[in-house]
Design an enzyme around this catalytic site. Structure first.
Site, PDB file in Angstrom:
ATOM      1  N   SER A   1       0.835  -1.213   0.000  1.00 50.76           N
ATOM      2  CA  SER A   1       0.000   0.000   0.000  1.00 50.76           C
ATOM      3  C   SER A   1       0.864   1.256   0.000  1.00 50.76           C
ATOM      4  CB  SER A   1      -0.904   0.029   1.234  1.00 50.76           C
ATOM      5  OG  SER A   1      -1.773  -1.070   1.246  1.00 50.76           O
TER       6      SER A   1
HETATM    7  N1  SAH Z   1      -1.189  -4.810   3.850  1.00 51.52           N
HETATM    8  C1  SAH Z   1      -0.442  -5.117   2.655  1.00 51.52           C
HETATM    9  C2  SAH Z   1      -1.216  -4.693   1.417  1.00 51.52           C
HETATM   10  C3  SAH Z   1      -1.262  -5.815   0.452  1.00 51.52           C
HETATM   11  S1  SAH Z   1      -2.422  -5.644  -0.868  1.00 51.52           S
HETATM   12  C4  SAH Z   1       0.938  -4.472   2.670  1.00 51.52           C
HETATM   13  O1  SAH Z   1       1.209  -3.631   3.540  1.00 51.52           O
HETATM   14  O2  SAH Z   1       1.778  -4.831   1.844  1.00 51.52           O
HETATM   15  C5  SAH Z   1      -3.774  -6.636  -0.285  1.00 51.52           C
HETATM   16  C6  SAH Z   1      -3.477  -8.074   0.036  1.00 51.52           C
HETATM   17  O3  SAH Z   1      -4.720  -8.692   0.387  1.00 51.52           O
HETATM   18  C7  SAH Z   1      -2.905  -8.898  -1.105  1.00 51.52           C
HETATM   19  O4  SAH Z   1      -1.711  -9.499  -0.694  1.00 51.52           O
HETATM   20  C8  SAH Z   1      -3.990  -9.947  -1.383  1.00 51.52           C
HETATM   21  O5  SAH Z   1      -3.483 -11.198  -1.782  1.00 51.52           O
HETATM   22  C9  SAH Z   1      -4.671 -10.025  -0.036  1.00 51.52           C
HETATM   23  N2  SAH Z   1      -6.049 -10.552  -0.059  1.00 51.52           N
HETATM   24  C10 SAH Z   1      -7.025 -10.322  -0.975  1.00 51.52           C
HETATM   25  N3  SAH Z   1      -8.152 -10.999  -0.643  1.00 51.52           N
HETATM   26  C11 SAH Z   1      -7.878 -11.665   0.512  1.00 51.52           C
HETATM   27  C12 SAH Z   1      -8.622 -12.544   1.336  1.00 51.52           C
HETATM   28  N4  SAH Z   1      -9.888 -12.912   1.059  1.00 51.52           N
HETATM   29  N5  SAH Z   1      -8.021 -13.045   2.441  1.00 51.52           N
HETATM   30  C13 SAH Z   1      -6.740 -12.724   2.744  1.00 51.52           C
HETATM   31  N6  SAH Z   1      -5.977 -11.904   1.994  1.00 51.52           N
HETATM   32  C14 SAH Z   1      -6.537 -11.380   0.892  1.00 51.52           C
END
Ligand code: SAH
Length: 213
Positions: free
Chosen positions: A63
């Protein structure tokens, strides 16, 4: 691993976030402490302190720092609280939460990303994050209730299991909406069981998807 140059770049990032309107000092200090360059591949290190989202593995993103600052601030954290994050991704947001003094549980649906990030967190010493390979739509009933829940992917709606796993007076911060536009929501479970809903502008997240891969 973390140099004066990186620290200097981080200070500039904090100035930029303040200039963009982030006023929550504990959150800014938490961001100042997390070496964001260690969450990207080495070749992209120089991008780490720009206020941008950036691609990571499995077509996901780390993010944007501004978004991390806003979401962390909206959580309204107190030390020692139990926080569930949906979407571990790179682990960066989870580490900012650790720096806020809370207990972090974070779920990721991509096995590859989960394992890689769990290894990274261990290597750089953020052992305070408990990572789980699982589906965020299910949450973590075994560890409920949570004081706070943070969703870092775009949800189609508020998942009911997450609401069930929220403590009384607990808050969920969640971007809701399909496509390229989500509205940031903060939902508070009040003592009488009623929900208080607040909204905080437009964001763009990768989608929250069903099931594990
Ligand atoms: N908090 C993270 C942001 C990652 S982007 C950071 O700081 O890097 C969002 C993430 O949510 C992705 O890795 C994606 O694979 C995950 N995601 C999407 N749907 C999900 C679900 N149903 N359960 C768990 N993770 C999920």
């Amino acid at each position: 691993m973390d140099s004066y140059r990186h620290k200097g770049l981080r200070n500039q990032l904090i100035d930029e976030l303040m200039w963009k309107g982030i006023k929550d000092l504990p959150v800014l200090e938490a961001i100042r402490r997390v070496p964001r360059h260690l969450f990207l591949e080495k070749a992209f290190e120089e991008w780490a302190y720009k206020d941008n989202a950036f691609p990571i593995d499995c077509e996901q993103t780390i993010s944007q720092p501004y978004t991390v600052a806003m979401q962390t601030s909206l959580l309204d954290l107190t030390a020692k609280q139990k926080v569930l994050e949906i979407g571990l991704g790179s682990g960066y947001q989870a580490c900012v939460l650790v720096e806020m003094g809370v207990k972090v549980y974070s779920i990721e649906r991509h096995k590859h990303l989960h394992d890689k990030t769990a290894h990274r967190l261990n290597k750089i010493g953020y052992t305070g994050v408990r990572t789980f390979y699982g589906d965020g739509f299910v949450g973590l009933p075994r560890f409920a209730p949570f004081d706070r829940i943070l969703v870092t992917a775009a949800a189609p709606d508020l998942p009911v299991p997450l609401l069930d796993q929220l403590a009384i007076n607990g808050k969920i911060v969640i971007p809701i909406g399909a496509g390229n536009d989500q509205i940031m929501h903060r939902i508070t479970k009040q003592e009488d069981g009623k929900l208080k809903k607040e909204t905080f502008g437009h964001y763009r997240f990768v989608p929250m998807l069903q099931g594990m891969v």
